[in-house]
Structure formats: structure tokens, C-alpha cells
Design a protein around this motif. Structure first.
Motif, PDB file in Angstrom:
ATOM      1  N   ASP A 197       0.124  79.880 -27.928  1.00 49.32           N
ATOM      2  CA  ASP A 197      -0.738  79.476 -26.813  1.00 49.32           C
ATOM      3  C   ASP A 197      -0.876  77.961 -26.785  1.00 49.32           C
ATOM      4  OD1 ASP A 197      -1.089  82.095 -26.182  1.00 49.32           O
ATOM      5  OD2 ASP A 197      -3.088  82.280 -27.068  1.00 49.32           O
ATOM      6  N   LEU A 198      -1.162  77.423 -25.600  1.00 53.24           N
ATOM      7  CA  LEU A 198      -1.374  75.994 -25.431  1.00 53.24           C
ATOM      8  C   LEU A 198      -2.861  75.683 -25.517  1.00 53.24           C
ATOM      9  CD1 LEU A 198       1.134  75.303 -22.505  1.00 53.24           C
ATOM     10  CD2 LEU A 198       1.386  74.627 -24.897  1.00 53.24           C
ATOM     11  N   LEU A 199      -3.180  74.652 -26.285  1.00 52.50           N
ATOM     12  CA  LEU A 199      -4.586  74.332 -26.530  1.00 52.50           C
ATOM     13  C   LEU A 199      -5.303  73.940 -25.247  1.00 52.50           C
ATOM     14  CD1 LEU A 199      -6.670  74.032 -28.841  1.00 52.50           C
ATOM     15  CD2 LEU A 199      -6.105  71.600 -28.900  1.00 52.50           C
ATOM     16  N   PHE A 200      -4.623  73.216 -24.348  1.00 57.02           N
ATOM     17  CA  PHE A 200      -5.309  72.757 -23.135  1.00 57.02           C
ATOM     18  C   PHE A 200      -5.577  73.897 -22.161  1.00 57.02           C
ATOM     19  CE2 PHE A 200      -0.773  71.554 -22.886  1.00 57.02           C
ATOM     20  CZ  PHE A 200      -0.342  72.357 -21.847  1.00 57.02           C
ATOM     21  N   ASN A 201      -5.021  75.078 -22.402  1.00 56.80           N
ATOM     22  CA  ASN A 201      -5.388  76.256 -21.605  1.00 56.80           C
ATOM     23  C   ASN A 201      -6.629  76.946 -22.152  1.00 56.80           C
ATOM     24  OD1 ASN A 201      -3.240  75.909 -19.861  1.00 56.80           O
ATOM     25  ND2 ASN A 201      -1.870  77.259 -21.022  1.00 56.80           N
ATOM     26  N   LEU A 202      -7.020  76.589 -23.385  1.00 57.21           N
ATOM     27  CA  LEU A 202      -8.160  77.223 -24.032  1.00 57.21           C
ATOM     28  C   LEU A 202      -9.422  76.380 -23.985  1.00 57.21           C
ATOM     29  CD1 LEU A 202      -6.302  78.448 -27.249  1.00 57.21           C
ATOM     30  CD2 LEU A 202      -6.726  79.753 -25.160  1.00 57.21           C
ATOM     31  N   MET A 203      -9.289  75.074 -23.736  1.00 58.98           N
ATOM     32  CA  MET A 203     -10.438  74.164 -23.771  1.00 58.98           C
ATOM     33  C   MET A 203     -10.386  73.203 -22.595  1.00 58.98           C
ATOM     34  SD  MET A 203     -10.409  73.164 -27.815  1.00 58.98           S
ATOM     35  CE  MET A 203     -10.218  74.422 -29.083  1.00 58.98           C
ATOM     36  N   THR A 204     -11.548  72.818 -22.123  1.00 58.81           N
ATOM     37  CA  THR A 204     -11.669  71.855 -21.025  1.00 58.81           C
ATOM     38  C   THR A 204     -12.836  70.916 -21.319  1.00 58.81           C
ATOM     39  OG1 THR A 204     -13.126  73.350 -19.790  1.00 58.81           O
ATOM     40  CG2 THR A 204     -10.768  73.479 -19.310  1.00 58.81           C
ATOM     41  N   GLY A 205     -12.913  69.857 -20.515  1.00 54.92           N
ATOM     42  CA  GLY A 205     -14.085  68.989 -20.589  1.00 54.92           C
ATOM     43  C   GLY A 205     -13.888  67.715 -21.363  1.00 54.92           C
ATOM     44  N   LEU A 206     -12.625  67.334 -21.692  1.00 51.24           N
ATOM     45  CA  LEU A 206     -12.413  66.106 -22.442  1.00 51.24           C
ATOM     46  C   LEU A 206     -12.617  64.875 -21.565  1.00 51.24           C
ATOM     47  CD1 LEU A 206     -11.572  64.762 -25.086  1.00 51.24           C
ATOM     48  CD2 LEU A 206      -9.191  64.938 -24.351  1.00 51.24           C
ATOM     49  N   GLY A 207     -12.348  64.996 -20.281  1.00 49.85           N
ATOM     50  CA  GLY A 207     -12.457  63.849 -19.384  1.00 49.85           C
ATOM     51  C   GLY A 207     -11.134  63.150 -19.167  1.00 49.85           C
TER      52      GLY A 207
END
Length: 741
Positions: A288-298
């Protein structure tokens, strides 16, 4: 001491000559002997009672599998159960410090610390990790000067079913001062043997959790990722994950770590992750790709990963939002560069930060709502001054026109739109909780019965309105007009959520809270409440929008269909009435708004009456009015209106000017009409000064704020009433006429 005194008194009574002295000495001796006997009996009973309590406690704990002692304040054991005798070889008369010396490093300090805490709080506990095992030591005080010590063996927290000693990951347990309490085999191998302090293990101090630290190894310094699992009573568990290729293979799988850890490619693809990470991320998998699991870094998450892999960023922590549909969760993410078999990887250490972000969001929301409330109150004040001048001068023009004049219809339009603007400003005041509520005792069944006809007209023919009442409802205390506005707003929103029609249910229920209810960042205290539910079968509200619906000007409707003030107004009215409002909704399953309104017992509480709105022309008045108003247009309208009714008007644009005018004792004034909030001295302050010399003068306070806007400026002003802005010509003159009487 008492024995000596009694013996001395008896000797005096025998040696002294007869008479009163002998009788007095004998009486004193008898009294002291009686006291001695009483104290002896009391001590004997206390000893017997303590022995009985200890015996019963011993019987209760004899077969408890956890070692349990009962000891006095000196630390001397009175009884020990079977498990304690087998585990520690302890018996009655032994000292706790001697018994525990073979199992704990500093038993004297532990006994003093826990016994002192138990004395203050009656019960305490502490998790203590030793080289061989881990215990939860609980201390209670079942009786005076008696302490119960219980030792529960804790399961190893490092990995289920596998002791920390044999973990493939290096683990160190350290105390407050950095002293090492425990090192497992992997840690001793990594550090070149058993070490005493963290300074003997790590090159630099202090140890930096979630970052790469250098360990003093046999073959030279070794880079390790340090993960801190928890802290309790000054102790912490450190897991050392080597980042070099050879050492990484020795560590093996990440499954043994009790914290969520991911190993990533510089592009963000997950290479491996442990069970803790899968549970936190919602069953994420390798690949899995990490940026598909988390958001909100800016910024793009791939940029952060690339900078970390290339060593171009300072190690720091970011808080990200997990892309989960079941619930809202946040994680604290720390990235570090690692190398394995010559390839660069990125190690991500995660911590569940949902509770922390919830508290932060609660604080930010409180600050934001407070700021918006202050802004709304200030804007409402300024608009009320403008509307007073507009509607007031419109009233003056209407006095010179009748229905046959061409301008009459235009003037009526101006007044009607001024009233609409005043209603909008009232909503702002309701949200900021600065409106004036006319509180009265209400029976919700009667209120809803009076409102039913209007609600049926609002919902239309496609929607059915159903009322369901609890047969036993208690009285509440609220502003009837404002409560009706709340119910109408909720019903209109429910109607708009069902364009194809449906049913809206309004339910009432008597509800008692025996313990505080914590929900949606609010705490509903214990007490009796009347619940009102407004339930629809509409489209529902998405989870990410539920937290915003009570904010002013937030709306999901199209332009022209709503201002976004309806629910914020309802929120303000309910909160100002001492109640609470909550919402439950799911997309496609409808919405339920629940109001908690506190029960009011004093049904005979006096009711505030609104300023009169006469239907007949006001009679000519007589008297002198001192008008103090810093807004020139408002002052001009009010002055003309009062003069038209026959009053003599003295004008002042500030409190200081008014006091200077009143310094002339020959000036007679019957009524003060003054604004509350003015530059310099406020209305209540100057009026109190003026009433020192003129105590019989009556007062009319006017303000664009609520009546409570001057509640903190001091005691209530005598002979005063309040007239909120905007007011009409008749409302002003009638209020002054009432004060003249």
C-alpha cells in the motif's frame, strides 16, 4: 503517667490529716484510677478490634493467588497469605523491607513511597519491573495504621506469550535517573554486556525517542532507532531497532515491537509493518502507498519521504489524519532514514494522537466560537444603532403622511425591511448569547400545541408532522418566543432535507441523569431534564460536516436558500437557556436533533415583561428628560420623538457632559435616558454618581447589546428599566411615560 499520678494522690490521701484535704486527695486518686481503667479498657478494645479486622482480612485473602501482606505503619507484617508465604517466605513479625529485599532493588524507598501515597489517598498502585518479572504493587488502608500490600504478577507487555528476555528486539527498562533496571539478551548483545545507566549505552544524552541514536557497541558505535513504549512512575521502556543492514537482519520481524512501525520505500510504498500498525491504520497491507492512508501534511507526503531518504531534513514529528471511514483518527508520525543491504529505506514510527488532537480541536473550537461570538455581539451593537436611527426617522416621517400619500407605501417598506434586519441582528445576538431572554415557566406540551398550526403550514402537504409526548412532563424555564424559533428552525431544516416528503417526529421525554453525560465535547451535569427530539427521514449529514453545523454562516444549502444562522441561533438560545443540543445523523438514514432542557421547580418565578407596544396614540407627556447618547443619529431621533410627546429634553453626548450639566443644582430632571456602552464612562457608572445627589430620578437604559451587557459593572441601579435597541418611537415614549408615573 496516669499510674504515677494515681499512686501519688493515694499517698497524699493517706498521709494528710483529716478534713477536706483528705477527701479531695482521695477524690482525685479515684478519678485518676477511673481514667486509667477507662484508657486501659479503650486500648484493650482497640487492640481486640484491630486483631479481629486483621483476622477477617486474613481469612478473606488466604487463598488469593496474589501474594498479600497486612502490615502496620512500621512496616512489620501482621499476617501473610499462602501465596505470600510461598513467594517471599514471609511470616508475622517480619519487616516488609527484609522480605522484599531479594526481589526488589530498593525496597525501603518503595515502602516509604507507596505507604505515604496510600496514607494520603487510601489506595495507590504502581507497576514495578524487576530483572526477573514485573509486578503491580497495590497498597490500601482497610483500617487505621493497617496497610494491605498485594503483588500481582503482570504479563509481559512486550509480546503476548513470549517473555521480554527472549525478544528479538533490544529492550531496556530505565528509571527516573537513567539507571537501567532491566536489559534483555538482545540489548546486552547490542551494548556489549550488562550496563548500569543509559549513559553507558548511548553516546549522546539525553536519549531522543523516535529518532536515531548512537549506541556504544563492541565494534564501535551503532545507529539505532529508539522507540519509547510508555512511562509509569518515572520508568520507561526503550526498544532499540538497529538501522544498519546486518543488524536489521538480526532483529528480524517488526512484530515484536509494541508500537506501530512501518518500513517504507523512499516513494512511500509499505515494505513491511507490524500488527500494531495494521490495527491503527485499519488493516493496511504491504504494498500500500502511505499517502493513500494519511492526509493533512499541507504538502505532498512524497516530498517529506524523499527528503528523509536523502537526509535533507531535520527529524521532526507531524500529525496526520488517517483516511478511515469508520471513525476519525489522527497519528503522530516520525520518519527516519535507514539502510538495509545497501538500499535506503524509511522507518516510520506511529503513535495514536486522536485524544490529543481531539483536545486541541476542542480548545481551538472554543476559541473560535468565542471570537465569533464577540464579533457577532459587536456587529449587532453597531447595527442596532443604525437600525434605531433608520426605523426611528421612518416613524417620524410616517407621522406626517397618511395612507393616501404616494410616499406612504415606500415608508412602510423601509420600516418592514428595518424590522427584518433587526430580526437578523437578533439572530447574531442569539448566537453570541447576548440577547435578552424573557424567561418564564413553560409546559412543552402547551407550547407545542400552540405552535402546531404554524408548523403544519411550514412543512407543507408532502411532509407529515407527528407529535409524541411523554405523559409526565415537568416544567422548564425558557423564553417562549425564542424556544419556538428553535423548534421552527429545526422543523424547517428537517423539511428541506426531505424534498420528496416524509415524516417529521417531535418527541418529548422526561429524563433523569444520575451521572454526568459527556458527549460532543460537552458535559451535561446530573439532574432532571426534559428532552425534545426532532427526527426526520431525510438525506442525513455526513460525518465531517456534523462538527460544523452549529457554526454561524455554515450551510450546505445553495445560495439564497439560507443564511447559515438557523442552527447557530438555535445553539445560542438553547445554551443561554441552560440547556444542551446534540445531533445524530447518518447519510441516507435521517437526522435527529436532541435538546436537553433543565427542569424548573420554582414555577412562581417572576416573568419579565417586554416593553409595551401600544395600539392607541400616546398622550402628551410632561417632565424633563436628560438624554445621553453618543450616536448622533440615534440622539437626534430620540430627542425629536420625546419633544413631539411634550417632554422637555436636555441632550448630552457623553457621561462626562451629563455629569457636568447636572452639577448645576438648579437643573431639574425627572428621567435619565442613557446608552449603556459609551466611550469613557459607561451608563450605569455615571447614573450611580448622579443618583447620589438625585436619588429619586428614574432611569431608562438603552443599548444595542443585551440587558445583561452591564450586569458586571456593579449592583443594580435603582428605579431603572431597560429598553433594547432598535426601538420604535412609541416604545421609547411609552417607556419614558411609565417611568414618569
Amino acid at each position: 503517667m496516669l499510674v504515677a499520678l494515681a499512686a501519688a494522690s493515694a499517698g497524699v490521701s493517706l498521709l494528710a490529716p483529716g478534713g477536706m484535704v483528705t477527701l479531695g486527695a482521695a477524690a482525685a486518686a479515684a478519678t485518676l484510677l477511673f481514667m486509667l481503667a477507662t484508657v486501659a479498657v479503650y486500648d484493650w478494645r482497640a487492640v481486640q478490634q484491630a486483631a479481629l479486622i486483621t483476622h477477617r482480612l486474613q481469612q478473606m485473602t488466604e487463598h488469593d493467588p496474589a501474594p498479600t501482606f497486612f502490615a502496620d505503619s512500621e512496616g512489620r507484617i501482621a499476617t501473610a497469605n499462602q501465596a505470600a508465604r510461598q513467594k517471599f517466605g514471609a511470616g508475622p513479625g517480619d519487616l516488609l523491607t527484609d522480605v522484599m529485599r531479594g526481589s526488589f532493588g530498593n525496597p525501603a524507598g518503595m515502602v516509604d513511597r507507596l505507604q505515604g501515597q496510600a496514607t494520603r489517598t487510601q489506595a495507590t498502585s504502581e507497576d514495578i519491573v524487576t530483572r526477573k518479572s514485573a509486578y503491580r504493587v497495590a497498597v490500601q488502608t482497610p483500617a487505621k495504621d493497617l496497610f494491605q500490600w498485594r503483588f500481582d504478577t503482570l504479563p509481559d507487555r512486550s509480546h503476548p506469550g513470549r517473555p521480554a528476555e527472549h525478544l528479538p528486539v533490544a529492550m531496556i527498562t530505565a528509571g527516573r535517573s537513567g539507571a537501567i533496571l532491566f536489559m534483555n539478551d538482545a540489548a546486552r548483545m547490542l551494548a556489549g554486556g550488562r550496563q548500569k545507566t543509559l549513559a553507558d549505552v548511548f553516546v549522546a544524552q539525553p536519549v531522543r525517542p523516535n529518532e536515531i541514536n548512537m549506541v556504544r557497541g563492541d565494534d564501535g558505535p551503532v545507529e539505532v532507532m529508539v522507540v519509547e513504549q510508555q512511562r509509569s512512575a518515572g520508568r520507561c521502556e526503550l526498544f532499540l531497532l538497529p538501522v544498519s543492514g546486518t543488524r536489521m537482519r538480526q532483529v528480524g520481524s517488526l512484530e515484536g515491537l509494541p508500537v506501530p512501525i512501518l518500513k517504507l520505500t523512499p516513494g512511500g510504498r509499505i515494505v513491511s509493518l507490524n500488527v500494531q500498525a495494521r490495527a491503527l491504520l485499519g488493516d493496511a497491507a504491504e504494498g500500500d502507498l502511505l499517502f493513500n492512508l494519511m492526509t493533512g501534511l499541507g504538502r505532498p507526503l512524497t516530498d517529506w519521504l524523499k527528503e528523509t531518504a536523502e537526509g535533507r531534513t531535520v527529524k521532526h514529528t507531524e500529525f496526520l489524519r488517517l483516511s478511515r471511514t469508520d471513525r476519525e483518527m489522527f497519528v503522530q508520525v516520525t520518519l527516519s532514514r535507514a539502510s538495509e543491504d545497501g538500499e535506503t529505506t524509511v522507518v516510520a514510527v506511529l503513535h495514536d494522537a486522536t485524544e490529543l488532537k481531539t483536545l486541541e480541536a476542542q480548545f481551538v473550537q472554543t476559541q473560535k466560537m468565542q471570537a465569533i461570538g464577540q464579533l457577532a455581539g459587536g456587529v449587532a451593537h453597531d447595527f442596532n444603532n443604525l437600525l434605531t436611527a433608520i426605523s426611528g426617522h421612518c416613524d417620524l416621517l410616517l407621522l406626517r403622511h397618511d395612507q393616501g400619500d404616494l410616499d406612504y407605501a415606500d415608508l412602510i417598506q423601509i420600516r418592514q425591511n428595518s424590522n427584518r434586519a433587526a430580526a437578523l441582528v437578533s439572530q447574531l445576538l442569539a448566537f453570541s448569547r447576548k440577547q435578552t431572554l424573557r424567561l418564564e415557566a413553560l409546559d412543552l406540551r402547551d407550547t407545542l400545541a400552540d405552535l402546531t398550526h404554524l408548523l403544519n403550514r411550514l412543512v407543507g402537504e408532502k411532509v407529515t408532522l407527528t407529535l409524541v409526548h411523554d405523559p409526565v412532563l415537568k416544567t422548564i424555564r425558557a423564553d417562549k418566543r425564542q424556544l419556538e424559533q428553535v423548534l421552527m428552525n429545526l422543523v424547517v431544516n428537517a423539511r428541506d432535507a426531505m424534498p420528496g416528503g416524509g415524516e417529521i417526529r417531535i418527541e418529548t421525554e422526561a429524563h433523569s441523569l444520575t451521572e454526568p453525560l459527556r458527549r460532543d465535547r460537552a458535559r451535561v451535569p446530573v439532574g432532571e431534564y426534559v428532552l425534545v427530539r426532532v427526527i426526520d427521514q431525510g438525506s442525513g449529514i455526513e460525518a465531517d460536516k456534523l462538527q460544523k453545523i452549529f457554526e454561524p454562516f455554515y450551510t450546505t444549502k445553495r445560495t439564497g436558500e439560507g443564511t447559515g444562522l438557523g442552527l447557530s441561533t438555535a445553539y445560542g438560545i438553547v445554551k443561554q437557556s441552560g440547556g444542551f443540543i446534540f445531533v445524530d445523523s447518518e447519510p441516507g438514514k435521517g437526522t435527529c436533533f436532541t435538546l436537553y432542557l433543565p427542569v424548573f421547580d420554582q414555577v412562581d418565578d417572576p416573568v419579565l415583561e417586554e416593553p409595551p407596544t401600544p395600539t392607541t396614540p400616546t398622550k402628551q407627556g410632561e417632565g424633563v428628560v436628560l438624554l445621553v447618547e453618543d450616536e448622533a443619529p440615534v440622539r437626534a431621533f430620540a430627542s425629536r420623538a420625546l419633544r413631539l410627546r411634550g417632554y422637555t429634553v436636555l441632550e448630552a453626548e457623553s457621561a462626562e457632559d451629563a455629569l457636568e450639566l447636572l452639577s448645576d443644582s438648579s437643573v431639574a430632571v425627572d428621567v435619565f435616558v442613557t446608552d449603556v456602552v459609551m466611550p469613557g464612562m459607561d451608563g450605569p457608572t455615571w447614573v450611580r454618581q448622579a443618583q447620589e445627589d438625585r436619588p429619586d430620578v428614574r432611569v431608562v437604559f438603552v443599548s444595542g447589546y443585551a440587558e445583561g451587557a452591564f450586569g458586571d459593572t456593579g449592583p443594580e441601579v435603582a428605579n431603572s428599566t431597560f429598553l433594547p435597541k432598535p426601538f420604535s418611537l412609541n416604545q421609547l415614549t411609552d417607556t419614558v411615560a411609565q417611568q414618569m408615573q
